[in-house]
Every structure is written in structure tokens, then in C-alpha cells.
Design a protein around this motif. Structure first.
Motif, PDB file in Angstrom:
ATOM      1  N   ARG A   1       0.969  -1.227  -0.230  1.00  0.00           N
ATOM      2  CA  ARG A   1      -0.265  -0.066  -0.082  1.00  0.00           C
ATOM      3  C   ARG A   1       0.780   1.135  -0.114  1.00  0.00           C
ATOM      4  NH1 ARG A   1      -3.169  -3.897   2.341  1.00  0.00           N
ATOM      5  NH2 ARG A   1      -5.475  -3.725   2.106  1.00  0.00           N
ATOM      6  N   ILE A   2       0.393   2.443  -0.526  1.00  0.00           N
ATOM      7  CA  ILE A   2       1.141   3.720  -0.614  1.00  0.00           C
ATOM      8  C   ILE A   2       0.378   4.605   0.159  1.00  0.00           C
ATOM      9  CG2 ILE A   2       2.054   5.415  -2.201  1.00  0.00           C
ATOM     10  CD1 ILE A   2       1.662   3.105  -4.354  1.00  0.00           C
ATOM     11  N   GLY A   3       1.133   5.353   1.071  1.00  0.00           N
ATOM     12  CA  GLY A   3       0.111   6.299   1.864  1.00  0.00           C
ATOM     13  C   GLY A   3       0.975   7.525   1.702  1.00  0.00           C
ATOM     14  N   PRO A   4       0.572   8.818   2.361  1.00  0.00           N
ATOM     15  CA  PRO A   4       1.114   9.848   2.299  1.00  0.00           C
ATOM     16  C   PRO A   4       2.551  10.079   2.672  1.00  0.00           C
ATOM     17  CG  PRO A   4      -0.776  10.106   3.822  1.00  0.00           C
ATOM     18  CD  PRO A   4      -0.592   8.772   3.525  1.00  0.00           C
ATOM     19  N   GLY A   5       3.250  10.795   1.449  1.00  0.00           N
ATOM     20  CA  GLY A   5       4.734  10.795   1.776  1.00  0.00           C
ATOM     21  C   GLY A   5       5.488   9.820   1.082  1.00  0.00           C
ATOM     22  N   GLU A   6       4.815   8.732   0.334  1.00  0.00           N
ATOM     23  CA  GLU A   6       5.427   7.540  -0.223  1.00  0.00           C
ATOM     24  C   GLU A   6       5.152   7.641  -1.839  1.00  0.00           C
ATOM     25  OE1 GLU A   6       5.020   4.538   3.366  1.00  0.00           O
ATOM     26  OE2 GLU A   6       3.413   4.548   1.730  1.00  0.00           O
ATOM     27  N   SER A   7       6.046   6.890  -2.411  1.00  0.00           N
ATOM     28  CA  SER A   7       5.717   6.748  -3.964  1.00  0.00           C
ATOM     29  C   SER A   7       5.626   5.228  -4.337  1.00  0.00           C
ATOM     30  CB  SER A   7       6.915   7.149  -4.541  1.00  0.00           C
ATOM     31  OG  SER A   7       8.102   6.533  -4.244  1.00  0.00           O
ATOM     32  N   CYS A   8       5.458   4.831  -5.538  1.00  0.00           N
ATOM     33  CA  CYS A   8       5.019   3.420  -5.832  1.00  0.00           C
ATOM     34  C   CYS A   8       6.392   3.036  -6.369  1.00  0.00           C
ATOM     35  CB  CYS A   8       4.147   3.433  -6.618  1.00  0.00           C
ATOM     36  SG  CYS A   8       3.522   2.112  -7.565  1.00  0.00           S
ATOM     37  N   ILE A   9       6.692   1.824  -5.982  1.00  0.00           N
ATOM     38  CA  ILE A   9       8.118   1.043  -6.665  1.00  0.00           C
ATOM     39  C   ILE A   9       7.698   0.765  -8.195  1.00  0.00           C
ATOM     40  CG2 ILE A   9       7.267  -1.177  -5.413  1.00  0.00           C
ATOM     41  CD1 ILE A   9      10.103  -1.959  -5.197  1.00  0.00           C
ATOM     42  N   LEU A  10       6.375  -0.100  -8.329  1.00  0.00           N
ATOM     43  CA  LEU A  10       6.275  -0.303  -9.613  1.00  0.00           C
ATOM     44  C   LEU A  10       6.348   0.891 -10.685  1.00  0.00           C
ATOM     45  CD1 LEU A  10       3.264  -2.856  -9.514  1.00  0.00           C
ATOM     46  CD2 LEU A  10       5.798  -3.466  -9.776  1.00  0.00           C
ATOM     47  N   THR A  11       5.708   1.983 -10.127  1.00  0.00           N
ATOM     48  CA  THR A  11       6.124   3.219 -11.050  1.00  0.00           C
ATOM     49  C   THR A  11       7.519   3.524 -11.323  1.00  0.00           C
ATOM     50  OG1 THR A  11       3.959   4.013 -10.433  1.00  0.00           O
ATOM     51  CG2 THR A  11       5.527   5.508 -11.387  1.00  0.00           C
ATOM     52  N   THR A  12       8.280   3.376 -10.215  1.00  0.00           N
ATOM     53  CA  THR A  12       9.715   3.763 -10.434  1.00  0.00           C
ATOM     54  C   THR A  12      10.269   2.675 -11.721  1.00  0.00           C
ATOM     55  OG1 THR A  12       9.653   4.659  -8.276  1.00  0.00           O
ATOM     56  CG2 THR A  12      11.832   4.083  -9.435  1.00  0.00           C
ATOM     57  N   ALA A  13      10.072   1.346 -11.390  1.00  0.00           N
ATOM     58  CA  ALA A  13      10.500   0.367 -12.302  1.00  0.00           C
ATOM     59  C   ALA A  13      10.112   0.395 -13.671  1.00  0.00           C
ATOM     60  CB  ALA A  13      10.082  -1.026 -11.645  1.00  0.00           C
ATOM     61  N   CYS A  14       8.612   0.592 -13.822  1.00  0.00           N
ATOM     62  CA  CYS A  14       8.289   0.953 -15.184  1.00  0.00           C
ATOM     63  C   CYS A  14       8.944   2.171 -15.881  1.00  0.00           C
ATOM     64  CB  CYS A  14       6.776   1.034 -15.065  1.00  0.00           C
ATOM     65  SG  CYS A  14       5.762  -0.635 -14.548  1.00  0.00           S
ATOM     66  N   LEU A  15       9.160   3.270 -14.953  1.00  0.00           N
ATOM     67  CA  LEU A  15       9.758   4.535 -15.767  1.00  0.00           C
ATOM     68  C   LEU A  15      11.057   4.099 -16.186  1.00  0.00           C
ATOM     69  CD1 LEU A  15       8.215   7.234 -13.474  1.00  0.00           C
ATOM     70  CD2 LEU A  15       7.901   6.868 -15.784  1.00  0.00           C
ATOM     71  N   PHE A  16      11.740   3.448 -15.179  1.00  0.00           N
ATOM     72  CA  PHE A  16      12.959   3.158 -15.704  1.00  0.00           C
ATOM     73  C   PHE A  16      13.446   1.963 -16.962  1.00  0.00           C
ATOM     74  CE2 PHE A  16      14.722   4.063 -11.311  1.00  0.00           C
ATOM     75  CZ  PHE A  16      15.157   5.476 -11.580  1.00  0.00           C
ATOM     76  N   SER A  17      12.390   1.221 -16.836  1.00  0.00           N
ATOM     77  CA  SER A  17      12.366   0.025 -18.006  1.00  0.00           C
ATOM     78  C   SER A  17      11.698   0.450 -19.078  1.00  0.00           C
ATOM     79  CB  SER A  17      12.035  -1.229 -17.221  1.00  0.00           C
ATOM     80  OG  SER A  17      10.518  -1.085 -16.928  1.00  0.00           O
ATOM     81  N   HIS A  18      10.883   1.264 -19.104  1.00  0.00           N
ATOM     82  CA  HIS A  18      10.048   1.837 -19.979  1.00  0.00           C
ATOM     83  C   HIS A  18       9.064   0.662 -20.516  1.00  0.00           C
ATOM     84  CE1 HIS A  18      12.626   5.130 -20.843  1.00  0.00           C
ATOM     85  NE2 HIS A  18      13.737   4.216 -20.993  1.00  0.00           N
ATOM     86  N   ARG A  19       8.457   0.155 -19.435  1.00  0.00           N
ATOM     87  CA  ARG A  19       7.419  -1.061 -19.858  1.00  0.00           C
ATOM     88  C   ARG A  19       6.125  -0.534 -18.988  1.00  0.00           C
ATOM     89  NH1 ARG A  19      10.676  -6.441 -18.275  1.00  0.00           N
ATOM     90  NH2 ARG A  19      12.293  -6.423 -19.856  1.00  0.00           N
ATOM     91  N   PRO A  20       5.078  -1.125 -19.432  1.00  0.00           N
ATOM     92  CA  PRO A  20       3.761  -0.874 -18.784  1.00  0.00           C
ATOM     93  C   PRO A  20       3.686  -1.663 -17.278  1.00  0.00           C
ATOM     94  CG  PRO A  20       3.366  -2.490 -20.387  1.00  0.00           C
ATOM     95  CD  PRO A  20       4.774  -2.243 -20.453  1.00  0.00           C
ATOM     96  N   TYR A  21       2.558  -0.696 -16.753  1.00  0.00           N
ATOM     97  CA  TYR A  21       2.400  -1.492 -15.256  1.00  0.00           C
ATOM     98  C   TYR A  21       2.038  -3.123 -15.297  1.00  0.00           C
ATOM     99  CZ  TYR A  21       2.175   3.132 -13.057  1.00  0.00           C
ATOM    100  OH  TYR A  21       2.433   4.297 -12.459  1.00  0.00           O
ATOM    101  N   PRO A  22       2.686  -3.887 -14.484  1.00  0.00           N
ATOM    102  CA  PRO A  22       2.137  -5.218 -14.560  1.00  0.00           C
ATOM    103  C   PRO A  22       1.240  -5.530 -13.487  1.00  0.00           C
ATOM    104  CG  PRO A  22       4.450  -4.925 -13.286  1.00  0.00           C
ATOM    105  CD  PRO A  22       3.923  -3.548 -13.685  1.00  0.00           C
ATOM    106  N   ALA A  23       0.896  -4.634 -12.747  1.00  0.00           N
ATOM    107  CA  ALA A  23      -0.200  -4.773 -11.823  1.00  0.00           C
ATOM    108  C   ALA A  23      -1.258  -3.861 -11.801  1.00  0.00           C
ATOM    109  CB  ALA A  23       0.421  -5.011 -10.389  1.00  0.00           C
TER     110      ALA A  23
END
Length: 223
Positions: A70-92
Motif C-alpha cells: 500500500r502507498i500512503g502519504p509521503g510515499e511513492s510507488c515502486i512499480l511506477t519507478t521500475a516501469c519508468l526506468f524500464s519503459h514498460r507498462p504496469y504489471p499490476a
């Protein structure tokens, strides 16, 4: 526009030229129970949550679901980071559990900040590393820990401040990456032992000690 940075204290010391890039962020918001992204959605923004909570979950080809984090206040999403770096769509899939207010950094701005800002890079990679550790712990539990032990731990966690937990068997199955029928059988066994009482959309903890003893077990899955 940079008022949102105060929610992320490690970014407040950024120099003016980097804060100028932060000015390109835009506020976004969603109501409760809204899908923000799903498997296959292109990833073109970096989200920073200001208020509310987002649930990230995976759905298998057979329809089984599991909550990843879960992502709460003050946090970011690890999948978003991974997808931005890999240029891939979301897997979840990402779903709001409450009303959510967030900040969206376009991919082009994210790339610039990663290249130019040591503070931003450190923030992104620290968040990534911490969440990755959580995911590895989840994998370890799913693979090596028996389901009844994980279920006992989940009930104790959900029931820390209340004897009656408002939750369905399907929701528990999603939380634990199992099937509803399997969860129902385990809960029936807990009820027979006198640990819980099952109701419509709720579970009442009757004997916390029994659940605690099981939760503290070190037996591993035979799978």
C-alpha cells in the motif's frame, strides 16, 4: 506550487534550479475505490501521495489476487519507478482505498530530476529499496510460511484495536494471495478451535491467545 514539497522533507533542501523542475508537477486526485492503473497501462508519470491510500495488487491468469503493498502519504510507488526506468507498462493494478490527493511528475521531468538532482535520486532509490525489501519479505512469507500461520497473523494485525473485524473471506484471500475457499476452510478450523466467531462480512476474535500461539509458529509451507 512547490508547497507539496513540505510533505517530502528530504526534498525541501533542493536548490532553486531543481525546484523549478518541481514546479512542472501537477496535482491529481481520485475518489475512493478508483482504478489508477492496471496491468498493461503505459507508465508516463511519477506519483507522490499527499493524502489517502492506494492498494497495489496483482491478479494471476487464473483470477487469484494478492495485495503487494500500500502507498500512503509521503510515499511513492515502486512499480511506477521500475516501469519508468524500464519503459514498460504496469504489471499490476493500483486502486484507491480512500480519497487520494497526489502529485504527478511527467516522465520527462522525472528523467531530468534523476539526471540532475542528487537529492531526488536519493529519495527515489531509498523509497525503491525500502519497498523492495517489503516485497521480498512478502514473497518469503507466501512461499515458505503456512497459510494458517499467515492468516492468524493477519487477523491479529487487523484486530489490534477491535475484537470484531469487518472483512470478507474474499478480501482476506486477496490480502494473503490465496483462494476464498481455502480461507473459508481455515477460518472454519479456527472457529472449531474456539478462536474466532464468523459472521456475515465480519470475524470476531474470541481467543486471541490461540491465534497468537499459531502466529508465533515457525512451521513452513510444504509446497
Amino acid at each position: 506550487m512547490n508547497d507539496w514539497i513540505s510533505h517530502f522533507t528530504s526534498l525541501t533542501a533542493a536548490p532553486d534550479n531543481e525546484k523549478a523542475l518541481f514546479n512542472k508537477a501537477r496535482p491529481v486526485q481520485w475518489g475512493s475505490d478508483q482504478i489508477i492503473f492496471h496491468a498493461g497501462t503505459p507508465c508516463n508519470q511519477y506519483l507522490l501521495v499527499l493524502e489517502g491510500q492506494i492498494r497495489v495488487q496483482q491478479i494471476s491468469a487464473g483470477g487469484r489476487e494478492i495485495v503487494l503493498y500500500r502507498i500512503g502519504p509521503g510515499e511513492s510507488c515502486i512499480l511506477t519507478t521500475a516501469c519508468l526506468f524500464s519503459h514498460r507498462p504496469y504489471p499490476a493494478m493500483g486502486i484507491t482505498e480512500t480519497a487520494v490527493k497526489a502529485i504527478s511528475l511527467p516522465k520527462s521531468v522525472f528523467d531530468q530530476l534523476i539526471g540532475q538532482s542528487g537529492l531526488f535520486r536519493e529519495f527515489v532509490f531509498n523509497a525503491y529499496g525500502n519497498r523492495l525489501t517489503d516485497l521480498l519479505t512478502l514473497v518469503e512469507e507466501v512461499v515458505f510460511t503456512r497459510l494458517d500461520i499467515r492468516l492468524a497473523r493477519k487477523l491479529l494485525d487487523l484486530g489490534k484495536h477491535a475484537q470484531i473485524i469487518q472483512i470478507t473471506h474474499q478480501t482476506l484471500a486477496t490480502e494473503l494471495g490465496s483462494a476464498r475457499e481455502v480461507i473459508s476452510r481455515a477460518l472454519k478450523e479456527f472457529a472449531l478451535r474456539g478462536w474466532i466467531r464468523r459472521g456475515s462480512g465480519q470475524i470476531e476474535i474470541i481467543q486471541r491467545q490461540g491465534l497468537q500461539q499459531l502466529a508465533n509458529s515457525e512451521f513452513v509451507s510444504s509446497r
